[in-house]
Write an enzyme that holds these catalytic residues in place. Structure first.
Site, short mmCIF file in Angstrom:
data_model
loop_
_atom_site.label_atom_id
_atom_site.label_comp_id
_atom_site.label_asym_id
_atom_site.label_seq_id
_atom_site.Cartn_x
_atom_site.Cartn_y
_atom_site.Cartn_z
N THR A 17 0.84 -1.17 0.05
CA THR A 17 0.16 -0.11 -0.11
C THR A 17 0.94 1.28 0.16
O THR A 17 0.33 2.19 0.00
CB THR A 17 -1.21 0.08 1.26
OG1 THR A 17 -0.22 -0.19 2.52
CG2 THR A 17 -1.89 -1.14 1.06
N ARG A 19 3.75 3.99 -1.56
CA ARG A 19 3.95 4.76 -2.85
C ARG A 19 4.36 3.60 -3.70
O ARG A 19 4.24 3.30 -5.06
CB ARG A 19 4.58 6.02 -2.89
CG ARG A 19 4.31 6.92 -3.80
CD ARG A 19 4.61 8.15 -3.42
NE ARG A 19 6.18 8.18 -3.13
CZ ARG A 19 7.14 8.12 -4.13
NH1 ARG A 19 6.89 8.56 -5.29
NH2 ARG A 19 8.42 8.16 -3.55
N LYS A 43 -3.73 -3.18 7.33
CA LYS A 43 -4.74 -2.72 5.77
C LYS A 43 -5.37 -4.05 5.47
O LYS A 43 -5.71 -3.95 4.31
CB LYS A 43 -3.75 -2.16 4.94
CG LYS A 43 -3.10 -1.19 5.53
CD LYS A 43 -3.72 0.31 4.76
CE LYS A 43 -3.09 1.48 5.46
NZ LYS A 43 -2.42 2.62 4.81
N TYR A 159 20.78 -1.96 -16.68
CA TYR A 159 19.69 -1.37 -17.82
C TYR A 159 20.39 -0.83 -19.09
O TYR A 159 20.13 -1.14 -20.11
CB TYR A 159 19.05 -0.23 -17.29
CG TYR A 159 18.42 -0.21 -15.95
CD1 TYR A 159 17.85 -1.56 -15.51
CD2 TYR A 159 17.96 0.76 -15.23
CE1 TYR A 159 17.57 -1.61 -14.12
CE2 TYR A 159 17.23 0.61 -13.87
CZ TYR A 159 17.23 -0.51 -13.53
OH TYR A 159 16.57 -0.51 -12.33
N GLU A 209 31.83 -4.37 -9.30
CA GLU A 209 32.10 -3.01 -8.85
C GLU A 209 33.30 -3.08 -7.76
O GLU A 209 33.36 -4.24 -7.26
CB GLU A 209 30.90 -2.05 -8.51
CG GLU A 209 30.35 -2.31 -7.31
CD GLU A 209 29.15 -1.63 -7.09
OE1 GLU A 209 28.60 -1.13 -7.96
OE2 GLU A 209 28.51 -1.37 -5.97
N HIS A 246 26.95 3.27 -3.74
CA HIS A 246 26.46 1.97 -2.88
C HIS A 246 27.11 2.12 -1.67
O HIS A 246 28.55 2.22 -1.48
CB HIS A 246 26.98 0.86 -3.79
CG HIS A 246 26.12 0.55 -5.14
ND1 HIS A 246 26.28 -0.35 -6.07
CD2 HIS A 246 25.00 1.29 -5.31
CE1 HIS A 246 25.29 -0.02 -7.05
NE2 HIS A 246 24.43 0.70 -6.39
#
Lengths: 288, 376, 288, 376
Positions: A17, A19, A43, A159, A209, A246
């Site tokens: 619930t 955002r 909820k 991505y 990394e 990170h």
């Protein structure tokens, strides 16, 4: 085939619930993922995008045969949410939340191991098996099904690579964002093992990394693998002692340097690309 | 958060861990007064959030209050590896019979706390571990059961703690581990942990670093913010930005830590150097972009700026619109190169083409342009 | 074959320098068990019956390839000793000590499960595979090798049955005393599973008693077994609410009654003997 | 160790769990004084280590101090299921809006603590669980992680605790669980846990039982020894013997709890009834045998004695010698049957044959003989 998530994934969204939880529930549903239930304490009875909300994980599991959970709970409550999912016997828990305290994560990863739950994350973008299921916050539109398995500590870098792969017509079996924290549930070596066994995956891209020694550990395992792996390490020019965004991307003393990681990968016969284009070139060569 | 020696020792003392008598001083006069109170024979120690101060001359053992004042004066005027010494700790000199090392830290690879005990205290533990591994006992603590007596004993036996000291040392270790847990520490280190002539064990030095993610549990913790060394980093912290000052000339803005790190690498590959690391996170929200850009524009080192954004769930044309509206409001005195990739990247670039911003299609091209512009 | 302990057992004795530890080390050595090391904190360098003593389990494990441990440590320190053995990765831990606090045992059994260690006991007489190895305080002389697997919550009752078996010429594969405490590491069902898989075992004797519901749980499993099981339940005449010697032998409310256990076993086609002689009669019939 | 209501409540109060105002009284006069102090309207409750006192008439709600005195008088003269009432607890009457059940206990089968919460407080929880399982929330606590917020929430939601009460109830549960852990309890039960008109949650009743094996950690614990109901059990406890008084006529001595239980069963099988359970443990040491036998000989119900010993590591001939020497020193006024089995049983029996003790070869024979002798 793919790994971790597929069309049999029955997903629970913890923190549905909120955002972020609500937004990505919509995205995941749109991608075709079977989002079967959500949890937000207090909820129960509500619904989000048509997905029923429960107070507790156990209730959701009992009613919907959940096998995977994704956590969007705020950092102070996320470890408790992960423990709840593990305690309820869920097989795969993907924790998106970042800023979870280290001491809590040590408990959570140990508990996951003890109960045989696979935890991905925290502080990760999740997992996608293109065309099958999206369990995460990755932009589904850039992915396409195919033979490349990808595992990465970084979201946007994933991505970038995927975008380039897809643009050049190369699809992916599964892409796993393992997260940039120092304590994470699933490490390179774990995902490499799964890709090695996955019939769909032909070439693997591993995006590491600076920080820690998971890449070095993975390199040892790669020496025993049959499938080709292409590597990339970001943070080559990062100064020691500085956290680069990170929490886990930090060179401390002599450990965690890009040089050490590149050396280890090279010793395992893994070509380490200098640019994103080069990653995709190397993949292309290995697919032919 | 890093704790200065005296800050760490305050935490230790509150947890029942013996520490020497002493007080912190910001001036040589204060140092003298404290030394007098303590009886003259004291140690004067620079309070800096970094190791190696002894070798740098930041520690002095003195016999009198006058000498303490003199040494405090000297040390307070020092800068140790970039850190100016603002305070010195004045402690009563101790009658040391033996020195041990005691540390607890988080082992990333094993995903567990590790307890480290050594009889070779006072020395660099990494060096001892490398040259005399048998003198350094490392015991990993399974988070599922926490610290148990058997692990404490194992650490003591393996570190060759003398049998008559084991009971007291065990109590000491348990208290230190409790501090480690209760403070959400990622490092607690006592080196040396001294055995005094009186037979007492005492924390002669003290180091502590805590987990920033757990800061909400410790609102009153008194330490030093580690990442805020540069004034621009301090300002970024206030703005909630993930920013690191670097020593180059190309300002960098990107979304995602991995992407930004790669951007820095790419700048270097094209012969330049980045002036900073700045990750504005996913979606590139207008306010964050604005705060980030103005921070970078306020950096006099910056000669050009590269904005590198991957549009994922947020489409690139929307990102471009957002960027344009932000930049139009600002006074931009250096050239900016924008590279957009991902969802609807072409549309995004088309929108930017109408502005005065330079655009680039590829990562390489963008980096190359930004370096060239910085040099122009 | 046998189960749990055999001639490959490499035994560590925790608490070896204590009176009980030293005495039974001698007995186990005399029986032929490979007792390879002992632990008593602070007594490293000593030896007991020729067995070297170490300060820590880890050291003993590193030096002697220990795969099994037996605990004779006093009750206040026994749980810690068990955690030490589990943490060191020992496969089988037999805990003889009684009077260990219940809260500590809940932690120990949970930790053993998490780490994949098999714990037998506490408050048990141990395990013997006649002719192979004795890991416990059972009187080795009354056992002989053969086809009967025996599992029991009671020590002396086991000896009674074994004595009668051996007297009548019937040997045993392995005898496991699982202990009389409410919280024990290995329960009837676990041992039955092992016997079912053990080629040497042909008939199984299960000696239960009042208290808890482990016999009922075992009865459910027996329904799926191929090998015959003979049962016995002691405490049929014990009054409710009274602890009969064993901490675990107590009828609370409606649970733990002998009737309930006998009913469950009978429903699983397990003949429940009324006397010790009858146990052996029933075994004899099933062996023929 | 079982705790009386007021003893449990003292522990609760020390742990910050709200309990009603009240005091314990040993006389009706004391009860009156306490009731006056509390304002007259009070509850008078028998303090016995057993449930069901309400149904037995051991609880009275009164409006005045005079009434309190009268009821205290009545209750203090009661015996509830064998327990004489020595004390009554006088508590201020509460304005109850709702009643809950809260319990934590050890689940043997799951080898873990179980937290039980129900909105059907004040009732027998086993009955509610049987008839309305949806009204009883059981949540198991994994010992590896202990009680966590998610389990507390789960218990509250499943027990249908009203939303506005969940936060307070959660805090209450956490405190009770802490008591359970810190006291090494095997049961903590609050029934009813009341919601007062004022909105406060309070422990109206309290039950606690702790683990005897952990008593060394709680040297000052104030409770009632559960197994020492009979004077002979009390005496056995002092002697360190594992003894239970039963209501038959054959005294039993044996080594090993399973063997002794089976001996009781065997006595009944032959038409008799055992007078006791007595396990003298392995090896049958002379002093333990002596203490055990004299205890049984002091029991007027005992008409014959069966000594049933299995010689394992200790050989039966040695056991026989020990038995003989002990028995020769004692004044034995009832017939004794000895059955020896195991290592060198024949030799043992031969030794006993020379004494006035009856022997038996088999379990059955021994039981039969002992029953016959008791009847003779």
């Amino acid at each position: 085939m793919s790994i971790l998530v597929n069309n049999k994934t029955r997903l629970l969204v913890q923190g549905i619930t909120g955002r972020e939880g609500a937004f990505h529930t919509k995205q995941m549903l749109a991608y075709g993922t079977q989002v079967v239930a959500g949890v937000t304490p207090g909820k129960a009875g509500e619904s989000v995008e048509g997905v029923p909300v429960y107070n507790t994980v156990r209730e959701a599991v009992d009613k919907h045969g959940v096998n995977t959970s994704i956590i969007f709970v705020p950092p102070r409550f996320a470890a408790d949410a992960a423990l709840e999912a593990i305690d309820a016997g869920i097989e795969l828990v993907v924790c998106i939340t970042e800023w979870i305290p280290v001491h809590e994560m040590m408990e959570v990863t140990a508990y996951a191991r003890a109960k045989g739950t696979r935890l991905v994350g925290p502080n990760c973008p999740g997992v996608i098996s293109p065309g099958e299921a999206l369990v995460g916050i990755l932009p589904g539109g850039i992915f396409k099904p195919g033979p490349v398995g990808l595992v990465s500590r970084s979201g946007t870098l994933t991505y970038e690579v995927v975008n380039e792969l897809t643009t050049r017509g190369i699809g992916q079996s599964t892409c796993v964002g393992i997260g940039g924290d120092p304590i994470i549930g699933t490490r390179f070596i774990d995902v490499l093992r799964l890709f090695e066994e996955d019939p769909q995956t032909e070439v693997i891209v591993m995006i590491g990394e600076i920080g820690g020694s998971d890449e070095e550990e993975a390199a040892e395992y790669i020496k025993t693998m049959k499938k080709p792996v292409v590597g990339f390490i970001s943070g080559r020019t990062a100064p020691p002692g500085k956290r680069m965004g990170h929490a886990g991307a930090i060179i401390s003393g002599n450990t965690g340097t890009a040089e050490s990681k590149i050396r280890a990968l090279t010793a395992a016969n893994v070509p380490v690309a200098d640019t994103i284009n080069e990653i995709v070139d190397l993949v292309e060569q290995r697919l032919k | 958060m890093k704790f200065l020696e005296y800050q760490a020792k305050e935490v230790f003392a509150a947890a029942g861990i013996p520490t020497p008598q002493g007080k912190v001083a910001a001036t040589a006069g204060e140092a003298r007064a404290i030394a007098e109170e303590l009886g003259g024979a004291v140690v004067v120690k620079a309070q800096v959030p970094i190791g190696g101060r002894g070798k740098a001359g930041g520690v002095a053992v003195v016999k009198s209050a006058a000498e303490a004042e003199k040494e405090a004066q000297r040390i307070l005027s020092m800068e140790i590896r970039g850190y100016p010494v603002d305070e010195v700790l004045i402690e009563k000199a101790a009658d040391i019979k033996a020195e041990f090392y005691l540390g607890v830290t988080v082992d990333r690879a094993r995903q567990a706390p590790v307890l480290i005990v050594s009889s070779a205290g006072g020395m660099d533990i990494e060096e001892v571990a490398a040259t005399h591994p048998d003198k350094v006992a490392k015991v990993w603590i399974d988070p599922l059961i926490g610290l148990r007596p058997f692990q404490v004993k194992e650490a003591c036996y393996r570190a060759q703690v003398p049998p008559e000291l084991i009971q007291e040392m065990s109590g000491f270790i348990e208290k230190v581990y409790r501090v480690f847990k209760e403070q959400d520490a990622i490092l607690v280190e006592i080196n040396p942990l001294a055995l005094l002539g009186s037979g007492e064990l005492i924390a002669l030095d003290g180091k502590m670093e805590t987990d920033d993610n757990a800061r909400f549990r410790h609102p009153d913790a008194k330490g030093v913010d580690e990442q805020a060394e540069h004034p621009l980093e301090q300002r970024a912290k206030e703005l909630g930005l993930s920013y690191v000052k670097l020593d180059g000339e190309v300002g960098i803005v990107g979304n995602g830590a991995g992407l930004v790190m790669t951007t820095l690498d790419m700048i270097q590959r094209h012969g330049g150097k980045a002036a900073n690391f700045l990750d504005i996170g996913g979606g590139a929200k207008a306010e964050v972009v604005k705060n980030g850009l103005s921070l970078i524009l306020s950096d006099p080192d910056v000669k050009s700026i590269l904005i590198n954004v991957f549009g994922g769930i947020t489409r690139c044309d929307e990102v471009a619109k957002g960027l344009l509206s932000v930049i139009q409001e600002m006074e931009v005195h250096v050239p900016i190169v924008v590279r957009l990739a991902g969802t609807r990247a072409e549309e995004g670039r088309a929108l930017l083409a109408e502005s005065h911003l330079a655009t680039a299609e590829s990562f390489q091209e963008a980096a190359k342009k930004a370096v060239e512009l910085a040099r122009a």
